[in-house]
Design an enzyme around this catalytic site. Structure first.
Site, PDB file in Angstrom:
ATOM      1  N   SER A   1      74.431 117.834  86.432  1.00  0.00           N
ATOM      2  CA  SER A   1      75.067 119.136  86.611  1.00  0.00           C
ATOM      3  C   SER A   1      75.809 119.632  85.376  1.00  0.00           C
ATOM      4  O   SER A   1      76.222 120.771  85.343  1.00  0.00           O
ATOM      5  CB  SER A   1      76.030 119.096  87.791  1.00  0.00           C
ATOM      6  OG  SER A   1      77.040 118.143  87.546  1.00  0.00           O
TER       7      SER A   1
ATOM      8  N   LYS B   1      83.210 118.612  86.155  1.00  0.00           N
ATOM      9  CA  LYS B   1      82.795 120.007  85.996  1.00  0.00           C
ATOM     10  C   LYS B   1      83.687 120.691  84.975  1.00  0.00           C
ATOM     11  O   LYS B   1      84.710 120.154  84.558  1.00  0.00           O
ATOM     12  CB  LYS B   1      82.921 120.785  87.330  1.00  0.00           C
ATOM     13  CG  LYS B   1      82.210 120.171  88.487  1.00  0.00           C
ATOM     14  CD  LYS B   1      80.748 120.550  88.537  1.00  0.00           C
ATOM     15  CE  LYS B   1      80.071 119.874  89.699  1.00  0.00           C
ATOM     16  NZ  LYS B   1      78.975 119.020  89.356  1.00  0.00           N
TER      17      LYS B   1
END
EC number: 3.4.21.-
Lengths: 166, 175
Positions: A40, A83
């Site tokens: 991701s 993230k």
């Protein structure tokens, strides 16, 4: 003979506790080495990269937009997610594509942050589970140490348009 | 002369050795095993702070019990406030993940608690900033389980994990 063995055992246990506590203090208050898995955050962080995370920013509330953070997953507190911070509390986040005609926004509530992975096509992040509380953030990743071909400070987001709060 | 200098050096060495053992062990104990905290506010009356601002209860916070994020309905827990990460709040767990609860003052009448979240409420409804204001909280914000009141001495007791009778769940996950 028995007293010698007992003495050695106690000393071993004592050293283990002492070094375990020093390790806890180091990881909790300073930082540590982390291995990231998953796609991701490509291309900034690839699967199985080893990075250096520091925890001082979290304690002094110095996390900023554009920082890559490690946080506890909101749906599974035993696993961590990695993230980039797109918005802090009060920011206006665009939730539709920039090319759409009808745009919709969301404001990040107080005490929360909005996270997105750099690989927008393949990332489960705040676009899916919403803004997460700041208290879930564990540390800030700022340096990659493996693979050696990519050694050094981490790059800025490849999705530059996500930072405009118009 | 040489003797007294040797004494100072040995003392400093022993001090540093003791310091680097005692400080990490104490910090790790307070972070991971148990610590003590004073409760402020009226949101958990009458269980905690029944005297209001005259006397604040001091509770024992047990980190070890929640190291695997296992809590039961009715436990009094402390957690990082979702609205202000610098503050810890102390509330009672009313519902676990998967339960459906009828809220009191939340924008939705019924809420199903999502996976990895819990629903917390203060015992003093109406005077409590809890899940009825900010919704279900993620288990990752859990800080400790408050097990005993330590001060004032006349209030020494073990805190019971009991759900208030008027907060029976609509549907619990086990059914």
């Amino acid at each position: 003979m028995l007293r010698g063995v007992l003495g050695k055992t106690f000393r071993l246990v004592g050293y283990t506790i002492q070094y375990g506590c020093i390790a806890h203090c180091a990881f909790e208050y300073v930082g540590g080495v982390v291995m990231c898995s998953g796609p991701s955050m490509e291309p900034t962080i690839q699967n199985s990269d080893i990075v250096f995370a520091e925890n001082l920013s979290r304690h002094f509330y110095g996390i900023q937009r554009g920082d890559i953070v490690i946080a506890k997953s909101p749906s599974d507190p035993k696993s961590n997610i990695c993230k980039r911070v797109i918005g802090l509390e009060g920011d206006k986040i665009l939730t539709t594509n920039p090319s759409d005609f009808f745009k919709s926004h969301i404001y990040v509530p107080t005490g929360h942050v909005w996270l997105e992975g750099d690989n927008l096509q393949n990332s489960t992040d705040s676009r899916y589970y919403g803004p997460i509380p700041y208290g879930l953030i564990r540390g800030r990743i700022f340096f990659k140490i493996w693979p050696l071909s990519d050694f050094g400070f981490l790059r800025d987001s490849p999705n530059g348009h996500r930072f405009s709060d118009d | 002369m040489a003797q007294s200098q040797g004494w100072v050096k040995r003392y400093l060495k022993a001090f540093c050795k003791g310091f680097f053992v005692a400080v990490p062990v104490a910090v790790t104990f307070l972070d991971r095993v148990a610590c003590v905290a004073r409760v402020e506010g009226a949101s958990m009356q009458p269980s905690l702070n029944p005297g209001g601002s005259q006397s604040s209860d001091v509770v024992l916070l047990n980190h070890w019990k929640v190291r695997n994020f296992e809590v039961q309905r009715g436990d009094i827990v402390s957690l990082v406030s979702p609205k202000n990460p610098e503050q810890k709040i102390i509330k009672r767990v009313i519902a676990l993940e998967g339960d459906i609860i009828r809220t009191m003052g939340h924008k939705n009448r019924y809420v199903k608690v999502p996976r990895g979240h819990i629903w917390v409420e203060g015992d003093h409804h109406g005077h409590s900033f809890d899940s009825n204001s900010f919704g279900p909280v993620s288990l990752g914000l859990l800080h400790a389980h408050a097990t005993h009141i330590l001060w004032p001495p006349e209030r020494w007791q073990k805190l019971e994990s009991v759900l208030p009778p008027e907060r029976i769940l609509v549907k619990s996950e086990e059914e």
